[in-house]
Enzyme design. Structure first.
Site, PDB file in Angstrom:
ATOM      1  N   TYR A 107       0.820  -1.213   0.000  1.00 17.87           N
ATOM      2  CA  TYR A 107       0.000   0.000   0.000  1.00 17.87           C
ATOM      3  C   TYR A 107       0.853   1.262   0.000  1.00 17.87           C
ATOM      4  O   TYR A 107       0.437   2.281  -0.516  1.00 17.87           O
ATOM      5  CB  TYR A 107      -0.899   0.030   1.243  1.00 17.87           C
ATOM      6  CG  TYR A 107      -2.234  -0.650   1.109  1.00 17.87           C
ATOM      7  CD1 TYR A 107      -2.323  -1.989   0.789  1.00 17.87           C
ATOM      8  CD2 TYR A 107      -3.420   0.059   1.319  1.00 17.87           C
ATOM      9  CE1 TYR A 107      -3.544  -2.619   0.688  1.00 17.87           C
ATOM     10  CE2 TYR A 107      -4.649  -0.560   1.220  1.00 17.87           C
ATOM     11  CZ  TYR A 107      -4.700  -1.900   0.901  1.00 17.87           C
ATOM     12  OH  TYR A 107      -5.922  -2.511   0.806  1.00 17.87           O
ATOM     13  N   LYS A 128       3.029 -15.492   2.576  1.00 17.26           N
ATOM     14  CA  LYS A 128       3.255 -16.209   1.319  1.00 17.26           C
ATOM     15  C   LYS A 128       4.762 -16.457   1.248  1.00 17.26           C
ATOM     16  O   LYS A 128       5.447 -16.016   0.310  1.00 17.26           O
ATOM     17  CB  LYS A 128       2.720 -15.347   0.155  1.00 17.26           C
ATOM     18  CG  LYS A 128       2.686 -16.030  -1.191  1.00 17.26           C
ATOM     19  CD  LYS A 128       1.610 -17.082  -1.324  1.00 17.26           C
ATOM     20  CE  LYS A 128       1.752 -17.825  -2.642  1.00 17.26           C
ATOM     21  NZ  LYS A 128       0.835 -18.969  -2.758  1.00 17.26           N
ATOM     22  N   ASP A 138      -3.064 -18.305   0.614  1.00 23.14           N
ATOM     23  CA  ASP A 138      -4.068 -18.974  -0.237  1.00 23.14           C
ATOM     24  C   ASP A 138      -4.767 -20.083   0.540  1.00 23.14           C
ATOM     25  O   ASP A 138      -5.989 -20.244   0.473  1.00 23.14           O
ATOM     26  CB  ASP A 138      -3.442 -19.487  -1.548  1.00 23.14           C
ATOM     27  CG  ASP A 138      -2.115 -20.208  -1.359  1.00 23.14           C
ATOM     28  OD1 ASP A 138      -1.584 -20.220  -0.226  1.00 23.14           O
ATOM     29  OD2 ASP A 138      -1.608 -20.774  -2.345  1.00 23.14           O
ATOM     30  N   ASP A 187      -6.302  -7.059   4.260  1.00 22.57           N
ATOM     31  CA  ASP A 187      -7.435  -6.383   3.614  1.00 22.57           C
ATOM     32  C   ASP A 187      -8.369  -7.427   3.005  1.00 22.57           C
ATOM     33  O   ASP A 187      -9.582  -7.417   3.232  1.00 22.57           O
ATOM     34  CB  ASP A 187      -6.905  -5.438   2.531  1.00 22.57           C
ATOM     35  CG  ASP A 187      -8.038  -4.729   1.798  1.00 22.57           C
ATOM     36  OD1 ASP A 187      -8.963  -4.265   2.479  1.00 22.57           O
ATOM     37  OD2 ASP A 187      -8.000  -4.679   0.556  1.00 22.57           O
ATOM     38  N   ASP A 208     -12.211  -8.991   4.612  1.00 20.88           N
ATOM     39  CA  ASP A 208     -13.490  -8.916   3.892  1.00 20.88           C
ATOM     40  C   ASP A 208     -14.082 -10.318   3.737  1.00 20.88           C
ATOM     41  O   ASP A 208     -15.283 -10.522   3.888  1.00 20.88           O
ATOM     42  CB  ASP A 208     -13.313  -8.297   2.499  1.00 20.88           C
ATOM     43  CG  ASP A 208     -13.614  -6.803   2.495  1.00 20.88           C
ATOM     44  OD1 ASP A 208     -13.337  -6.158   3.530  1.00 20.88           O
ATOM     45  OD2 ASP A 208     -14.117  -6.297   1.475  1.00 20.88           O
TER      46      ASP A 208
HETATM   47  C1  IPM Z   1     -10.338  -1.096   4.222  1.00 24.61           C
HETATM   48  C2  IPM Z   1     -10.601  -0.482   2.880  1.00 24.61           C
HETATM   49  C3  IPM Z   1      -9.427   0.423   2.540  1.00 24.61           C
HETATM   50  C4  IPM Z   1      -8.190  -0.448   2.423  1.00 24.61           C
HETATM   51  C5  IPM Z   1      -9.607   1.283   1.284  1.00 24.61           C
HETATM   52  C6  IPM Z   1     -10.871   2.109   1.376  1.00 24.61           C
HETATM   53  C7  IPM Z   1      -8.399   2.146   1.020  1.00 24.61           C
HETATM   54  O1  IPM Z   1     -10.809  -1.442   1.904  1.00 24.61           O
HETATM   55  O2  IPM Z   1     -10.262  -0.340   5.217  1.00 24.61           O
HETATM   56  O3  IPM Z   1     -10.202  -2.301   4.309  1.00 24.61           O
HETATM   57  O4  IPM Z   1      -7.947  -1.072   1.377  1.00 24.61           O
HETATM   58  O5  IPM Z   1      -7.442  -0.504   3.388  1.00 24.61           O
HETATM   59 MN    MN Z   2     -10.798  -3.454   2.657  1.00 22.25          MN
END
Ligand code: IPM
Ligand code: MN
Length: 360
Positions: A142, A187, A220, A244, A248
């Site tokens: 990032y 990884k 993975d 990240d 999710d």
């Molecule tokens: C999160 C979001 C952010 C990230 C974006 C909005 C930059 O997806 O907080 O997980 O990728 O960190």
């Molecule tokens: Mn995210």
């Protein structure tokens, strides 16, 4: 006690869910006799529109002066499909994380017994899921050097020893407060940075946390295990981008993205936000689920040392859900609007706090 809070409602449904979290904080304030001095500031697409900058200096100043930050959501579709956009709402959040040194993103993944049927997995797979992801937040791909030419582009992934060690320490400490199990996700069969993480984390574990059961998993494989054996995880430690993606993925176990809070901590002020996005289709319609924002406010209370208040908020959420209420994403017996959910939880917090006061 007196606290100074920065409130960044952000974009999309951010303002309406943040309002509900504030309702709950206001109830905590009056029933427990605290004072939350709230300072509002813009970040994200709204800040681009109003100030031409996703993170204006005034917002950063407000955050730096605060004891904690409550943040709603970020992002607007008009930037999503425009690779030429010079400024993006998300840059505001990334800059805020970096400026405040918020190096650890903590995402608890828990399920509510009466929402198990909403999970895409079978109930018996998700019953009892309770793990926490520690995602490194200010390093890696990032924030490495980026560049592009006509026909190539790159994003570098760099980690320093200090960056790895400080989050690893937090994760080990946290594992000690839970089931004493830490899984490093990487990884290392491919990436130099992963091998670097692994050496540092294993050395630290052996030297200072021999009581914590430490294992590792390739990312993975972890993506698969989170679905296949979600109850087998306790604390998961990983770098920025893997975290990240996995967080999710893990969030859907709970049945709705609208349920999960998060904390981003560092050496200075900490930030609390729902893990969901700005959900622009629902903005202004009063239908979004504010529970992730409310539960983020509970994490904020914990961070301020108000553990009892935080637990009351979590218990209130549970009790409202058990009474059959839910926003439309929860397909509950009694569907309520975003603002009604805020009223219900705030009301319950008031009731529970009053009872607690009576008992002393
Ligand atoms: C999160 C979001 C952010 C990230 C974006 C909005 C930059 O997806 O907080 O997980 O990728 O960190
Ligand atoms: Mn995210």
């Amino acid at each position: 006690m007196n606290f100074n809070l920065a409130i960044l409602p952000g974009d999309g449904i951010g303002p309406e869910v943040t309002d509900q979290a504030l309702k709950v904080l206001r109830t905590v304030e009056t029933t427990y006799g605290h004072s939350f001095d709230c300072h509002f500031a813009d970040m994200g697409a709204i800040a681009i529109d109003k100030h031409g900058d996703p993170l204006p200096q005034a917002t950063l100043d407000t955050c730096m002066a605060a004891d904690a930050i409550l943040f709603g959501a970020i992002g607007h579709p008009r930037f999503d499909n425009d690779p030429t956009a010079k400024v993006r709402p998300e840059q505001g959040l990334l800059r805020l994380r970096k400026s405040l040194g918020l190096f650890a993103n903590i995402r608890p993944v828990t399920v509510y017994p009466n929402l198990l049927h909403l999970s895409p997995l079978r109930e018996e797979k998700v019953r009892g899921v309770d793990f926490v992801i520690f995602r490194e937040l200010t390093g890696g791909i990032y924030f490495g050097e980026k560049g592009k030419t006509e026909d190539s582009a790159f994003d570098n992934c760099v980690y320093t020893k200090i960056e790895v060690e400080r989050i690893a320490r937090l994760a080990f400490e946290y594992a000690r407060l839970r089931r004493n199990k830490l899984t490093l996700v990487d990884k290392a069969n491919v990436l130099e940075t992963s091998r670097f993480w692994r050496k540092i984390v294993f050395d630290l574990g052996a030297a200072e946390y021999p009581d914590v059961q430490l294992d590792w998993m390739y990312v993975d494989n972890a993506a698969m295990q989170i679905i296949q054996f979600p109850t087998s995880f306790d604390v998961v430690l990983t770098e920025n981008m893997f975290g990240d993606i996995l967080s999710d993925e893990a969030s859907v176990l709970a049945g709705s993205l609208g349920m999960l809070p998060s904390a981003s901590v560092g050496s200075k002020v900490a930030l609390f936000e729902p893990i969901h996005g700005s959900y622009p289709q629902a903005a202004g319609k009063d239908i979004a689920n504010p529970l992730a924002a409310i539960l983020s406010a509970a994490m904020l209370l914990d961070h301020l040392g108000l553990g009892e208040e935080a637990n009351t908020v979590r218990e209130a959420v549970k009790s409202v859900l058990e009474a059959g209420y839910g926003t439309s994403d929860l397909q509950a017996e009694k569907t309520v609007r975003c603002s009604e959910m805020g009223d219900l939880v705030a009301g319950k917090v008031g009731e529970m706090a009053a009872k607690a006061v009576e008992m002393v």
